[in-house]
Scaffold this motif. Structure first.
Motif, PDB file in Angstrom:
ATOM      1  N   CYS A  98       0.829  -1.205   0.000  1.00 31.58           N
ATOM      2  CA  CYS A  98       0.000   0.000   0.000  1.00 31.58           C
ATOM      3  C   CYS A  98       0.869   1.263   0.000  1.00 31.58           C
ATOM      4  N   HIS A 151      -0.085   3.555   3.432  1.00 28.96           N
ATOM      5  CA  HIS A 151       0.357   3.283   4.795  1.00 28.96           C
ATOM      6  C   HIS A 151       1.573   2.379   4.722  1.00 28.96           C
ATOM      7  N   CYS A 210      -7.469  -0.932   0.136  1.00 29.72           N
ATOM      8  CA  CYS A 210      -6.408  -1.444   1.018  1.00 29.72           C
ATOM      9  C   CYS A 210      -7.041  -2.057   2.260  1.00 29.72           C
ATOM     10  N   CYS A 256      -5.304  -0.085   5.614  1.00 31.06           N
ATOM     11  CA  CYS A 256      -5.720   1.234   6.074  1.00 31.06           C
ATOM     12  C   CYS A 256      -7.112   1.600   5.563  1.00 31.06           C
TER      13      CYS A 256
HETATM   14 ZN   LIG Z   1      -3.113   0.941   3.064  1.00 27.93          ZN
END
Ligand SMILES: [Zn+2]
Length: 471
Positions: A38, A41, A59, A62
Motif C-alpha cells: 500500500c 500506509h 487497502c 488502512c
Molecule cells: Zn493501506
C-alpha cells in the motif's frame, strides 16, 4: 460537477487501472485481483488491491479505497479537477474544464506566469551580456551547459523594476502580479524579489515552475532567497529536482538527498538523477512522506560540516520514521557534492556507493567521536545515541542485528544492551504519548469513512488466506 460525466467515463474507459496504479505500486496478480504494498500506509506484506474489472482499489490495511480519480487525488495530493486533468492527458481525452474552479484557474495562471518568467530568465542567462559573469560562475563551478539547460537556470536582471514593467507590457494585471509572490511593494512601486541573482526554477512533480530560488554572487548578503508560499508553492511539500528525478526514483526505489540546489545539479550531471534536495535548510516529514510513495531507500549526502552532520541525523530519524531505510554518503575530499564536482570531478560522485555507509554505522562513528567508548559512562552514552535509531526500525531482525553490533562494538554482553534498550523504550513510550507511527495510522483510519468501498468480509478473509498461502 462542471466536467461532463461523459468525459469522465470516456477517460475511465480508455485507461487500464492496473497500468495507471502500476506506475506507483508494484502489482502482482493473484486470482482476479492485483496486489501490492500500500502506498498510503507503511506495510511489509501486501494488503493493497486493484480490481481491474471494477476499476477500483482498496487497502485491507488502512481501508483506503475508491476509483482511479480518488487514487490520483490521494497519491499526487491534488484536487479532483487536477486528478481529472492528469488522467485525461494520459487517456488522450480532451476535456473542457472551463472555469470549473476559481482556485484551479488561478493556479494555472500562476504556473503559466512562473513558466514564462523562468523562460525569460533562462534566455537572459544564456544570451545577455550582464549575465556573463553569472554564467561564468556556474561554468567555473563545474556545471556544464547541458545541466544549465536541463534545469532551466536563469538570470534575474539587476534592475529590480524590470520584471514588473516587462510583465505589465505583456498584459498581466497589477492585482494578479501583486499576489504572485514575485514582487514586493515599496513607495507604490513593485520591485522584483529576485534581482541580480542566478535563478533556480523550482518545478513541481508535473514539471510546472512553481517558485524560484535565487543566488547572489555578492558577499555579505544572504546567499540564497526563495519564493514565498503561494497558491502553487508549498515549501514543506516540495523538493528541488523532483521533476527530473521522479522517474529514476520510481525505478530504482531509491533516492539521494542532498542539501542545496548546486548539489542537485552536480549529482544529476554525474548521472545520479534520483537526487533531490529539501528547499531551504530543514528536511520535513511531509517531504519524507512524499518520497515514501516512490522509494523505500534513501542515501543522505549532506554537507560534512557540523551543521550538515546535525541535519543528517535529523534526516535519518525523519526518514526511518516514515519507514525508509537510510544510508549516508560521506565524500571526504570536499564538504558537499557541488564541491566534489568542482574539485575532483564527476567520476568521484558516480562512485557514491563506495562512500556510503549504513546509518547505524554512521551514527555509531559519530557517537564514538563524542564519547569515550572505553569507559562505562561513555559506553552507556554511545548506546543511548543509537537507541532512537534502532527503535525506529520496523523489523525485529534488523533491531536485533543492530543490538548485536552495538554489543560487539562496546564489548558489552548482548543481554545488558537488550536490557537497557528495553528500559529506554519503555521510558520513551511513557514520555511520548503518541508515537509518530501510530499517529499516522489513526489519521488514515479517520479518513476511511469517506473513501471506503463495500467489500464483504468473507471475500476479504478468503483473499487474505490465498495471499498468505502463496507467500
Ligand atoms: Zn493501506
Amino acid at each position: 460537477m462542471k466536467i461532463p460525466d461523459s468525459a469522465l467515463s470516456e477517460i475511465l474507459d480508455k485507461l487500464d487501472p492496473v497500468e495507471i496504479i502500476g506506475e506507483y505500486v508494484q502489482l502482482k496478480k493473484v486470482g482476479n485481483r492485483y496486489w501490492g504494498l500500500c502506498p498510503f500506509h507503511h506495510e511489509k506484506t501486501p494488503s493493497f488491491t486493484v480490481s481491474p474489472d471494477k476499476g477500483v482499489f482498496y487497502c485491507f490495511g488502512c481501508h483506503k479505497g475508491g476509483g482511479l480519480f480518488n487514487f490520483i487525488m490521494d497519491i499526487e495530493s491534488v484536487s479532483f479537477v487536477e486528478a481529472v486533468n492528469i488522467l485525461a492527458e494520459k487517456a488522450g481525452v480532451d476535456i473542457k474544464t472551463e472555469n470549473t474552479d476559481k482556485r484551479d484557474t488561478e493556479k494555472k495562471a500562476l504556473e503559466e506566469l512562473y513558466n514564462r518568467v523562468a523562460g525569460s530568465f533562462h534566455y537572459l542567462l544564456m544570451n545577455s551580456s550582464p549575465a556573463k559573469m553569472f554564467l561564468k560562475y556556474l561554468l567555473d563551478r563545474g556545471i556544464n551547459r547541458d545541466t544549465i539547460k536541463k534545469f532551466k537556470l536563469g538570470y534575474a536582471p539587476s534592475d529590480a523594476r524590470w520584471l514588473f514593467g516587462f510583465l505589465t507590457k505583456k498584459n498581466y494585471g497589477k492585482d494578479f502580479l501583486k499576489k504572485s509572490g514575485l514582487f514586493f511593494e515599496r513607495n507604490n512601486e513593485f520591485l522584483s524579489l529576485f534581482y541580480n541573482r542566478i535563478i533556480f526554477p523550482i518545478l513541481n512533480i508535473h514539471g510546472a515552475v512553481v517558485a524560484f530560488g535565487g543566488r547572489t554572487l555578492k558577499e555579505n548578503v544572504s546567499k540564497y532567497i526563495n519564493s514565498p508560499e503561494t497558491l502553487i508553492f508549498h515549501k514543506k511539500d516540495n523538493l528541488f529536482g523532483i521533476y527530473n528525478a521522479i522517474k529514476d526514483i520510481r525505478q530504482k526505489k531509491e533516492f539521494i538527498l542532498v542539501e542545496g540546489y548546486m548539489d542537485v545539479l552536480a549529482m544529476h550531471q554525474a548521472g545520479l538523477i534520483n537526487t533531490v534536495a529539501p528547499l531551504g535548510t530543514a528536511f520535513t516529514s511531509s517531504q519524507a512522506a512524499r518520497l515514501k510513495r516512490y522509494a523505500g531507500r534513501g542515501i543522505i549526502a549532506f554537507d560534512s560540516d557540523s551543521a550538515g552532520t546535525e541535519a543528517t541525523v535529523r534526516a535519518i530519524n525523519i526518514l526511518e520514521k516514515e519507514g525508509i531505510q537510510t544510508s549516508v554518503a560521506n565524500f571526504k575530499e570536499a564538504k558537499d557534492p557541488a564541491e566534489i564536482l568542482q574539485k575532483v570531478g564527476e567520476i568521484k560522485l558516480k562512485k557514491i556507493e563506495e562512500y556510503t555507509i549504513n546509518s547505524f554505522q554512521y551514527l555509531l562513528n559519530r557517537a564514538a567521536i563524542r564519547h569515550n567508548g572505553k569507559t562505562p559512562e561513555g559506553k552507556s552514552e554511545i548506546a543511548k545515541e543509537l537507541f532512537p535509531y534502532i527503535a525506529e526500525s520496523d523489523s525485529q531482525v534488523r533491531k536485533d542485528g543492530f543490538l548485536k553490533e552495538l554489543s560487539d562494538y562496546l564489548d558489552i554482553s548482548y543481554n545488558s544492551i537488550l536490557f537497557d534498550f528495553t528500559e529506554w523504550q519503555t521510558k520513551s513510550l511513557r514520555t511520548v504519548r503518541y508515537p509518530a507511527k501510530s499517529k499516522k495510522y489513526v489519521k488514515e483510519e479517520n479518513l476511511q469513512e469517506g473513501n471506503a468501498i463495500d467489500l464483504h468480509s468473507n471475500e476479504l478473509f478468503l483473499i487474505i488466506a490465498v495471499v498468505l498461502n502463496r507467500d
